[in-house]
Structure formats: structure tokens, C-alpha cells
Write an enzyme that holds these catalytic residues in place. Structure first.
Site, PDB file in Angstrom:
ATOM      1  N   LYS A  93      62.903  86.397  50.161  1.00 12.89           N
ATOM      2  CA  LYS A  93      61.339  86.553  49.838  1.00 12.89           C
ATOM      3  C   LYS A  93      60.750  87.473  51.230  1.00 12.89           C
ATOM      4  O   LYS A  93      61.454  87.488  52.413  1.00 12.89           O
ATOM      5  CB  LYS A  93      60.738  85.198  50.390  1.00 12.89           C
ATOM      6  CG  LYS A  93      59.253  85.185  50.488  1.00 12.89           C
ATOM      7  CD  LYS A  93      58.806  84.791  49.003  1.00 12.89           C
ATOM      8  CE  LYS A  93      57.311  85.089  48.764  1.00 12.89           C
ATOM      9  NZ  LYS A  93      56.776  86.637  48.678  1.00 12.89           N
TER      10      LYS A  93
ATOM     11  N   LYS B 225      62.013  83.537  59.640  1.00 12.50           N
ATOM     12  CA  LYS B 225      60.680  83.228  59.642  1.00 12.50           C
ATOM     13  C   LYS B 225      60.599  81.731  58.350  1.00 12.50           C
ATOM     14  O   LYS B 225      59.949  80.855  58.694  1.00 12.50           O
ATOM     15  CB  LYS B 225      59.778  84.054  59.096  1.00 12.50           C
ATOM     16  CG  LYS B 225      58.313  83.795  59.212  1.00 12.50           C
ATOM     17  CD  LYS B 225      57.460  85.111  58.657  1.00 12.50           C
ATOM     18  CE  LYS B 225      57.601  86.422  59.565  1.00 12.50           C
ATOM     19  NZ  LYS B 225      56.832  87.512  58.914  1.00 12.50           N
TER      20      LYS B 225
ATOM     21  N   LYS C 292      62.845  92.310  52.266  1.00  9.10           N
ATOM     22  CA  LYS C 292      62.003  93.025  52.608  1.00  9.10           C
ATOM     23  C   LYS C 292      62.449  94.523  51.866  1.00  9.10           C
ATOM     24  O   LYS C 292      63.348  94.841  51.587  1.00  9.10           O
ATOM     25  CB  LYS C 292      61.897  93.440  54.046  1.00  9.10           C
ATOM     26  CG  LYS C 292      60.722  94.005  54.765  1.00  9.10           C
ATOM     27  CD  LYS C 292      59.749  92.665  54.824  1.00  9.10           C
ATOM     28  CE  LYS C 292      58.392  93.328  55.564  1.00  9.10           C
ATOM     29  NZ  LYS C 292      57.645  92.228  56.067  1.00  9.10           N
TER      30      LYS C 292
ATOM     31  N   THR D 212      47.733  85.146  56.882  1.00 10.76           N
ATOM     32  CA  THR D 212      48.592  85.268  58.020  1.00 10.76           C
ATOM     33  C   THR D 212      47.608  85.301  59.173  1.00 10.76           C
ATOM     34  O   THR D 212      48.255  84.788  60.271  1.00 10.76           O
ATOM     35  CB  THR D 212      48.918  86.709  57.913  1.00 10.76           C
ATOM     36  OG1 THR D 212      49.745  86.944  56.580  1.00 10.76           O
ATOM     37  CG2 THR D 212      50.128  87.131  58.876  1.00 10.76           C
TER      38      THR D 212
ATOM     39  N   ASN E 270      44.886  93.475  57.824  1.00 12.44           N
ATOM     40  CA  ASN E 270      44.634  92.061  57.423  1.00 12.44           C
ATOM     41  C   ASN E 270      44.916  90.994  58.321  1.00 12.44           C
ATOM     42  O   ASN E 270      44.410  89.954  58.183  1.00 12.44           O
ATOM     43  CB  ASN E 270      45.737  92.138  56.099  1.00 12.44           C
ATOM     44  CG  ASN E 270      45.379  90.939  55.337  1.00 12.44           C
ATOM     45  OD1 ASN E 270      44.230  90.210  55.228  1.00 12.44           O
ATOM     46  ND2 ASN E 270      46.462  90.191  54.995  1.00 12.44           N
TER      47      ASN E 270
HETATM   48  N1  GLU Z   1      54.620  90.543  54.728  1.00 11.69           N
HETATM   49  C1  GLU Z   1      54.459  89.329  55.105  1.00 11.69           C
HETATM   50  C2  GLU Z   1      55.271  88.909  56.373  1.00 11.69           C
HETATM   51  O1  GLU Z   1      55.717  89.780  56.927  1.00 11.69           O
HETATM   52  C3  GLU Z   1      54.298  88.115  54.366  1.00 11.69           C
HETATM   53  C4  GLU Z   1      55.621  88.111  53.244  1.00 11.69           C
HETATM   54  C5  GLU Z   1      55.546  87.132  52.181  1.00 11.69           C
HETATM   55  O2  GLU Z   1      54.056  86.478  51.952  1.00 11.69           O
HETATM   56  O3  GLU Z   1      56.162  87.322  51.208  1.00 11.69           O
HETATM   57  O4  GLU Z   1      55.672  87.719  56.630  1.00 11.69           O
END
Ligand code: GLU
Length: 424
Positions: free
Chosen positions: A78, A102, A114, A198, A229
Site C-alpha cells: 500500500k 506506517k 510506493k 492526512t 493537501n
Molecule cells: N501517500 C500517502 C502516504 O504517504 C497515502 C498513501 C495511501 O493512502 O496509500 O502515506
């Protein structure tokens, strides 16, 4: 006996170098699980793709794209997709690893991944942007999927880009697969509350950290780096709670106002002209001055490596809330700890986004959608439970919140690794 990775040469402050040093710091707290720690120091899988498109002027342009699946011991990969001219494989590796930490820190049933394309999206027309997105999605289509790896927005990507990704993947598999990406538009299986999640998570963890420090949010002075954002939403929520946003920096420059910037005016102007478009509401100062603006809370919500050792010496903040991924280099972490500055690390502070992404994915599978209150109440609960557990771990071992978050997360990841065992 493990060989070094041949495809990356991290330095002390590079993203992957920063991540490796964060992992090294947690090893003494892992007990017998430390035997598995090498698994966190190498990505499971890294895909490099060529993204060729025909530009509006008829020329053919090539961009380099990546999708890295760092760890999938606890569930599917994810993590977001970033479009930026500075994207590299090494950066995407670090960002994927931070996703592993995370998702485990907030106990979501995911691993970490990623993606990114080295491209400046501001230089593309809308049609070129769509072509880049669709070709990239097709190229990484061999490793993503609703049960294998689920992309989402990150720097310079948004709900429209997620809609194109969902459509491209769906066309290739021959059916509508809403669960393949999160952060989609609302009427395409998106979730209420995702856009602000976020920033909201930064506020929830920051409010709790301030309470524990005995800092009153009313009148607290806040400096925010990055006004997209994450930074702008967090700023609005802190301002609603009575704080003053005294400095904001984005790619156009830095604006300060010791009486507090008027966000109702600054936010819309920043969307078109950047923060320096709001000259009437504050003073434009050199970018480096952002770091010594008198403040109580500092929110780095832009890119990696911004909070250097020198800037960590300068800041007057008592609390740092990492809205960005990897904003603080290891040496700066040490300086902040010595100076008694509390850092709420990225891997918990900005986990609100992926938490609501998880809600979106669950809603897509059940085809039953929740109202915004339910989303926000659940988000609050998950973030608070995770933070309290991390805080207890930090108190128990007398370690920083970052190392405590890694201790909690790495134990979950490596326990899963051990229980699954090595294949074959
Ligand atoms: N890009 C965001 C992060 O760095 C969200 C990642 C997601 O929702 O999968 O946490």
C-alpha cells in the site's frame, strides 16, 4: 551473511540512508526478532518502467517510472504514487519502506509500497498527464491489484489521476476494479474524508502531543512548510482550534505574519499563485528565514530531508509534526532530542491518509459507504490508540517517539515474517 544491495548507494542524509539509520536504532529493542531485521533493509521487489508518450507537439517523450513493494509480510502493498522531477529509485525505495512502518504502526492489514514517475507534471498538458498516468499504470499493472498492491495519491497526484489509474487497470483486466487504487473521486468508489485525512491525522496527533506537553493550542504559533493537501488542511484545523499560523512556505516562497495569516484568504490564493500571491496578508521573506521564525510548533509537510542539522539548531519550536515523509535527517533528530524538542514522526503523524485509504478499500469491497462522521470518528480512534501505545513504549524504554514507533511497527512486521516462515 548478506550481500550489499548493488542498485543503491545511500548517503547519511539521503532518503534510503535515513531509513536505514532509523532501522539500526530500533535493533536493540527487537529482542530475538532482531534476527529477521535484514528483511527490512531490502525491498521485496522493485520495478523500473519506461513510460513513453506522444506529446501534444508530436514528439515522443520518455519518462522513468517505478513501483517498489518493500514488504508484504502483513498484507498487500500500500502506498502512493508521486510525480516529481526529482523522483529516483532510491527515493521510492525509502518511501515504500516508510509505508511498511506506517501501516504496521497504525495496525492496518497492509505491507508497504510506493511508486513514482520522474516528471514535472506542471510542464504537461492535461492530455499528456493522462497519457503518462495511463501508460505508467499499464506498465506496473503486472504487479498491482486490489489484493496485491494498492496505489494512492502522493505529491502532485490527485483524485483525477486515481480515476485514470482505476480505469486503465480495469480496462486491462476487463471489469471495474475500484479497489485497485484509493483516493478516487467520490462517485467512483472514493471515500468521504479521504482528501483531508492526512492533514486531519497531523492535527489529531499534534493536538494530543501538545496536550501532553502542556501546550495550549489557543495562541500557539505554527510554521508550516508545504501548503498542499497535507500542510494547508493541518493549518486550517489548528487555526480552528485557536492557533496562529505565523509562517508558511511552498515552492513559490515564504510568507510570515506574527499576528497569524488569514487562511480563509491564503488557501484559495495559494492554489493558483502559490503562497507569495498573498503579499497583502504578510511579509515575503527569504526561504531560509522560515526555519528561524519564532514558533511553538513546526510542521514540515513538503519533501524529505528538509529539517537538516543546521535548521534543527535554529528552530524555536517545542514540537515538530512530520506531515511529510522523511523530512528530518538522523543528525537533526539527535539535535532536536538533545534540545528537548518533541518530534511526532511521519510514520504515525501522517498516517491519517493511508488509514482513510484503508476505509475506502473496505467500503469498495463491501459496496457500502459510510458517512463522514463515521470516517472521522474511526480515524480519530485509530490514530489515538496507535499514538498512546507508541507513547507508552517510548516511556518504557526512554526512547524517542520515532524509535518507539519503529519498535511497535517492526515487532508486528517481523513477527508476521517469522510466523509465515521463509518460502520455500
Ligand atoms: N501517500 C500517502 C502516504 O504517504 C497515502 C498513501 C495511501 O493512502 O496509500 O502515506
Amino acid at each position: 551473511m548478506s550481500e550489499q544491495l548493488s542498485f543503491v548507494s545511500p548517503t547519511a542524509n539521503s532518503p534510503w540512508g535515513t531509513y536505514l539509520s532509523q532501522v539500526d536504532r530500533v535493533v536493540p529493542y527487537l529482542g530475538p526478532l532482531a534476527r529477521w531485521v535484514e528483511t527490512l533493509k531490502r525491498p521485496k521487489r522493485a520495478l523500473i518502467v519506461d513510460v513513453p508518450i506522444e506529446m501534444d507537439d508530436g514528439t515522443i517523450a520518455h519518462f522513468e517510472g517505478y513501483r517498489v513493494q518493500h514488504n508484504m509480510s502483513r498484507g498487500p502493498g500500500k502506498g502512493g504514487v508521486r510525480f516529481h522531477p526529482d523522483v529516483t529509485l532510491e527515493e521510492v525505495m525509502a518511501l515504500s519502506a516508510w509505508m511498511t512502518i506506517k501501516t504496521a504502526a497504525v495496525n492496518l492489514p497492509y505491507g508497504g509500497a510506493k511508486g513514482g514517475i520522474r516528471v514535472d507534471p506542471k510542464k504537461l498538458s492535461l492530455q499528456e498527464l493522462e497519457k503518462v498516468t495511463r501508460r505508467y499504470t499499464s506498465e506496473i499493472g503486472i504487479i498491482i491489484g486490489p489484493h496485491t498492491d494498492i496505489p494512492a495519491p502522493d505529491v502532485n497526484t490527485n483524485a483525477q489521476i486515481m480515476a485514470w489509474m482505476m480505469d486503465t487497470y480495469s480496462m486491462n483486466v476487463g471489469g471495474t476494479a475500484t479497489g485497485v487504487v484509493t483516493g478516487k473521486p467520490l462517485h467512483l468508489g472514493g471515500s468521504l474524508g479521504r482528501v483531508k485525512a492526512t492533514g486531519r491525522g497531523v492535527f489529531v496527533t499534534g493536538r494530543e502531543a501538545a496536550r501532553r506537553l502542556g501546550m495550549d493550542l489557543r495562541g500557539a504559533r505554527i510554521a508550516v512548510q508545504g501548503f498542499g493537501n497535507v500542510g494547508s488542511v493541518a493549518a486550517e484545523l489548528f487555526a480552528e482550534a485557536g492557533a496562529k499560523i505565523v509562517a508558511v512556505q511552498d515552492h513559490t516562497g515564504t510568507i510570515v505574519n506574527s499576528n497569524g495569516l488569514d487562511l480563509a484568504k491564503l488557501v484559495p490564493i495559494s492554489r493558483t499563485d502559490g503562497v507569495i500571491g498573498f503579499k497583502a496578508g504578510g511579509d515575503i521573506v527569504p526561504n531560509e528565514d522560515f526555519w528561524n521564525t519564532p514558533c511553538d510548533i513546526l510542521i514540515p509537510a513538503a519533501l524529505e530531508g528538509q529539517l537538516t542539522a543546521e535548521r534543527a539548531q535554529k528552530t524555536t519550536a517545542k514540537l515538530v509534526l512530520e506531515g511529510a515523509n522523511g523530512p528530518t535527517v538522523p543528525q537533526a533528530d539527535d539535535i532536536l532530542a538533545e534540545r528537548g524538542v518533541l518530534v511526532v514522526p511521519d510514520v504515525i503523524c501522517n498516517a491519517g491518509g493511508v488509514t482513510v485509504s484503508y476505509f475506502e478499500w473496505v467500503q469498495d469491497f463491501s459496496s457500502f459507504f459510510w458517512d463522514e462522521d463515521e470516517i472521522n470518528v474511526r480515524l480519530d480512534r485509530i490514530m489515538m490508540n496507535a499514538l498512546n501505545h507508541i507513547w507508552d513504549t517510548a516511556d518504557k524504554h526512554k526512547i524517542t517517539l520515532r524509535t518507539a514507533t519503529y519498535a511497535v511497527a517492526c515487532e508486528r512486521i517481523l513477527m508476521a515474517r517469522q510466523e509465515r516462515g521463509l518460502y520455500p
